[in-house]
Design an enzyme around this catalytic site. Structure first.
Site, short mmCIF file in Angstrom:
data_model
loop_
_atom_site.label_atom_id
_atom_site.label_comp_id
_atom_site.label_asym_id
_atom_site.label_seq_id
_atom_site.Cartn_x
_atom_site.Cartn_y
_atom_site.Cartn_z
N LYS A 22 1.03 -1.50 0.07
CA LYS A 22 0.85 0.11 -0.43
C LYS A 22 0.79 1.74 0.20
O LYS A 22 0.55 1.80 -1.17
CB LYS A 22 -0.63 0.11 1.59
CG LYS A 22 -1.51 1.40 1.45
CD LYS A 22 -2.60 1.34 3.43
CE LYS A 22 -1.38 1.44 3.86
NZ LYS A 22 -1.75 3.26 4.20
N ASN A 23 1.72 1.77 0.68
CA ASN A 23 2.81 2.43 1.01
C ASN A 23 3.69 2.94 -0.01
O ASN A 23 3.90 3.97 -0.27
CB ASN A 23 3.23 3.02 1.96
CG ASN A 23 2.62 2.67 3.46
OD1 ASN A 23 0.81 3.00 3.13
ND2 ASN A 23 2.77 2.33 4.51
N ARG A 93 -5.19 9.95 4.49
CA ARG A 93 -4.09 11.32 5.18
C ARG A 93 -2.49 11.31 3.22
O ARG A 93 -1.97 12.57 3.50
CB ARG A 93 -2.65 11.13 5.84
CG ARG A 93 -2.59 12.10 6.83
CD ARG A 93 -1.74 12.27 8.38
NE ARG A 93 -0.35 12.08 7.38
CZ ARG A 93 0.12 12.97 7.73
NH1 ARG A 93 -0.46 14.32 8.33
NH2 ARG A 93 0.86 13.61 7.19
N CYS A 117 -5.41 12.84 13.38
CA CYS A 117 -6.03 11.72 13.22
C CYS A 117 -5.33 10.73 14.77
O CYS A 117 -4.55 10.88 14.91
CB CYS A 117 -4.72 11.50 11.84
SG CYS A 117 -4.00 9.82 12.03
N ARG A 122 -0.22 14.54 13.01
CA ARG A 122 0.78 14.70 11.78
C ARG A 122 0.54 16.17 11.21
O ARG A 122 -0.49 16.02 10.19
CB ARG A 122 0.15 12.87 11.35
CG ARG A 122 0.14 12.25 12.05
CD ARG A 122 -0.14 10.49 11.74
NE ARG A 122 0.01 9.69 10.48
CZ ARG A 122 -0.05 9.08 9.67
NH1 ARG A 122 -1.02 8.31 9.94
NH2 ARG A 122 0.47 8.56 8.51
N ASP A 306 4.71 0.79 12.42
CA ASP A 306 3.51 0.16 11.44
C ASP A 306 3.62 -1.32 11.78
O ASP A 306 2.48 -1.91 11.64
CB ASP A 306 3.71 0.04 9.62
CG ASP A 306 3.19 1.68 9.57
OD1 ASP A 306 2.56 2.32 10.71
OD2 ASP A 306 2.99 1.88 8.29
N ARG A 398 -8.41 -0.36 4.65
CA ARG A 398 -7.75 0.52 4.19
C ARG A 398 -6.19 -0.23 3.96
O ARG A 398 -5.49 0.13 2.28
CB ARG A 398 -7.39 1.38 5.15
CG ARG A 398 -8.66 2.59 5.55
CD ARG A 398 -7.98 3.83 6.87
NE ARG A 398 -6.92 3.80 5.66
CZ ARG A 398 -5.78 4.60 6.54
NH1 ARG A 398 -6.25 5.45 7.94
NH2 ARG A 398 -4.68 4.83 6.20
C1 UD1 Z 1 4.64 7.28 6.32
C2 UD1 Z 1 3.77 5.75 6.01
C3 UD1 Z 1 2.88 5.12 7.72
C4 UD1 Z 1 3.90 5.20 8.63
C5 UD1 Z 1 5.15 6.32 8.72
C6 UD1 Z 1 5.70 6.56 9.68
C7 UD1 Z 1 2.50 6.64 3.94
C8 UD1 Z 1 0.94 6.44 3.00
N1 UD1 Z 1 2.34 6.21 5.47
O1 UD1 Z 1 2.92 8.22 7.47
O2 UD1 Z 1 2.20 3.97 7.46
O3 UD1 Z 1 3.78 4.83 9.60
O4 UD1 Z 1 5.50 7.06 7.98
O5 UD1 Z 1 6.75 5.11 9.21
O6 UD1 Z 1 3.07 5.89 3.45
N2 UD1 Z 1 6.08 15.00 11.50
C9 UD1 Z 1 6.01 16.20 11.47
N3 UD1 Z 1 5.40 17.24 9.94
C10 UD1 Z 1 5.47 16.65 8.92
C11 UD1 Z 1 5.10 15.33 8.73
C12 UD1 Z 1 5.65 14.44 9.85
O7 UD1 Z 1 6.37 16.55 12.13
O8 UD1 Z 1 5.16 17.18 7.56
C13 UD1 Z 1 6.25 13.81 12.08
C14 UD1 Z 1 5.44 13.09 12.15
O9 UD1 Z 1 4.33 13.37 13.36
C15 UD1 Z 1 5.97 12.07 12.97
C16 UD1 Z 1 7.42 11.55 12.15
O10 UD1 Z 1 7.39 12.78 11.44
O11 UD1 Z 1 6.10 11.49 13.75
C17 UD1 Z 1 6.75 10.35 10.67
O12 UD1 Z 1 6.04 11.12 10.00
P1 UD1 Z 1 6.20 10.75 8.49
O13 UD1 Z 1 6.92 9.65 8.30
O14 UD1 Z 1 5.84 11.60 8.00
O15 UD1 Z 1 4.44 9.74 8.22
P2 UD1 Z 1 3.87 9.27 7.19
O16 UD1 Z 1 4.07 10.19 5.75
O17 UD1 Z 1 2.59 10.38 7.14
#
Ligand code: UD1
Length: 419
Positions: A22-23, A93, A117, A122, A306, A398
């Protein structure tokens, strides 16, 4: 609302083929917006999140076609809408992943803010800051990110924290930008590498992916592509833990074990005998009770957040005491309240959960609160005494393809019930 009814106690055994990730599929689908040529994709998992992304792309004007083998063709030659509306973004998201491609190819994008979320705040500030550094004008109004740019230019972007979709969004935007972009403190997840391989297949110039510093040299336009999506390491890890908790023996096919190293190490520590080949993994618990294992979630190649809920379930019936530390997301312990309802002995202190293994969990009505929490509850239910009913399983649909069918193929007793 659909529910899963799980009768615990069956030892899992047999073989399964792992689905597409999925990711990896979600960013690659968003990446198809970067080219006017046809993109053909194999190994797309049939999941609600994929359906949501396809609905989003179609709403923008992308033509979407599945052939009889469920291979997908995408044609983004004529896009007439540059908006990702709240109704779609709020359910997924990852819709934020259209921001970089739209802005880079068309110079405009309007994407709803994801909002709250279940697993923490996030935010998307890294995505926005990165695009601004590349010359985008971005404002936030009425819950939407409004972005425009004459032409993005390359930049040096350093994330203060590793972000998977943040890295992917900037990487996609940079493929059509003027000049060179360097992403520092970049995510190294296999799904980031898969996206880069796909984009390079389209003619992008991305190097050093898989390291914490990625370089992208912008090109004028991208071509079409025929690409097979990576298999899902989290789905694979989930089935391995499911087999471990039932003290069973399974073999998973079509999965690269290198992408699961941190998970495999923990399963071995829990007492599993693991064998691997180029594209398979087998696990054998030899009928033995698992041992408790400490977990600390970290960006790849560390232990994946995850997989945290699944290991909480495993630890709840393992011998000994486990300390589980969640460092990526706040509020990602919601499955623990539900595990308590099944008799688990777990104390939460901020980002740490202390789990004392008990002899056996007991079935109870429980509620899925997010995607991976649901997987944890299913795993717990497989080992519990009695019949567990899991409510709100739309979360699991999902991200897991035909989960009850696949687990039943391994000998589980799961039925889906409506109402
Ligand atoms: C992706 C994965 C999700 C997984 C996560 C961490 C997808 C679609 N989803 O989510 O399954 O659990 O990586 O491996 O690939 N953060 C900020 N600002 C930002 C972006 C992130 O502060 O603009 C923080 C988040 O709150 C979190 C950390 O960075 O604490 C990591 O988040 P991130 O790697 O961005 O998660 P996703 O990409 O949303």
């Amino acid at each position: 609302m659909e529910k899963l009814k799980i009768i615990g106690g069956e030892r899992l055994s047999g073989e399964l083929v792992v689905s597409g990730a999925k990711n990896a599929a979600l960013p690659i689908l968003a990446g198809s917006l970067l080219t006017s040529k046809i993109v053909s994709l194999k190994n797309i998992p049939q999941l609600n999140d994929i359906a949501t992304m396809l609905t989003l792309l179609q709403s923008m004007g992308v033509k979407v076609l599945f052939d009889e083998k469920m291979n997908l063709q995408l044609d983004a030659a004529s896009i007439d809408t540059f908006c990702a509306p709240y109704d779609l973004v709020k359910t997924m998201r990852a819709s934020i992943l259209v921001l970089g491609p739209l802005l880079s190819r068309f110079g405009q994008a309007k994407v709803s803010l994801p909002g709250g979320c279940a697993i923490g705040a996030r935010p998307v500030n890294f995505h926005v800051q990165g695009l601004k550094a590349m010359g985008a004008n971005i404002s936030v109004a009425d819950g939407y990110i409004n972005a425009s740019a004459d032409k993005l230019h390359g930049a040096i972007i350093e994330f203060s924290k590793v972000s998977v979709t943040g890295t992917q969004n900037i990487m996609m935007a940079a493929t059509l930008a003027d000049g060179k972009t360097v992403i520092k403190n970049a995510a190294r997840e296999p799904e980031v590498i898969d996206l880069a391989n796909f984009l390079n297949n389209l003619g992008a110039k991305i190097t050093d992916v898989g390291n914490d510093q990625i370089t992208i040299i912008g090109v004028d336009s991208l071509q079409g592509s025929n690409y097979e999506i990576l298999s899902d390491r989290i789905e694979a890890g989930t089935y391995l833990v499911a087999a471990a908790i039932t003290r069973g023996k399974i073999k998973l096919k079509k999965i690269n074990p290198n992408n699961l190293e941190a998970v495999i190490l923990k399963l071995v520590e829990a007492g599993a005998i693991i064998e691997v080949g180029d594209d398979w993994i087998s696990l054998d618990m030899q009928g033995k009770k698992p041992k408790s294992v400490d977990i600390k979630t970290l960006p790849h190649p560390g232990f994946p957040t995850d997989m945290q809920a699944q290991f909480c379930a495993l630890n709840s019936v393992a011998s000994g005491l486990a300390v589980v530390e969640e460092t990526i997301f706040e509020n990602r312990f919601q499955h623990i309240n539900e595990l308590h309802r099944m008799g688990a002995s777990i104390e939460i202190d901020g980002k740490i959960a202390k789990i004392k293994g008990i002899k056996q969990l007991t079935a109870a009505p429980v509620m899925a609160t997010d995607l991976r929490a649901s997987a944890g509850l299913i795993i717990a239910a497989l080992a519990a005494k009695g019949e567990t009913i899991i409510d709100r399983i739309y979360h699991i649909d999902r991200g897991y393809e035909r989960i009850e069918e696949k687990l039943n193929q391994l000998g589980a007793s799961i039925t889906r019930e409506s109402g």
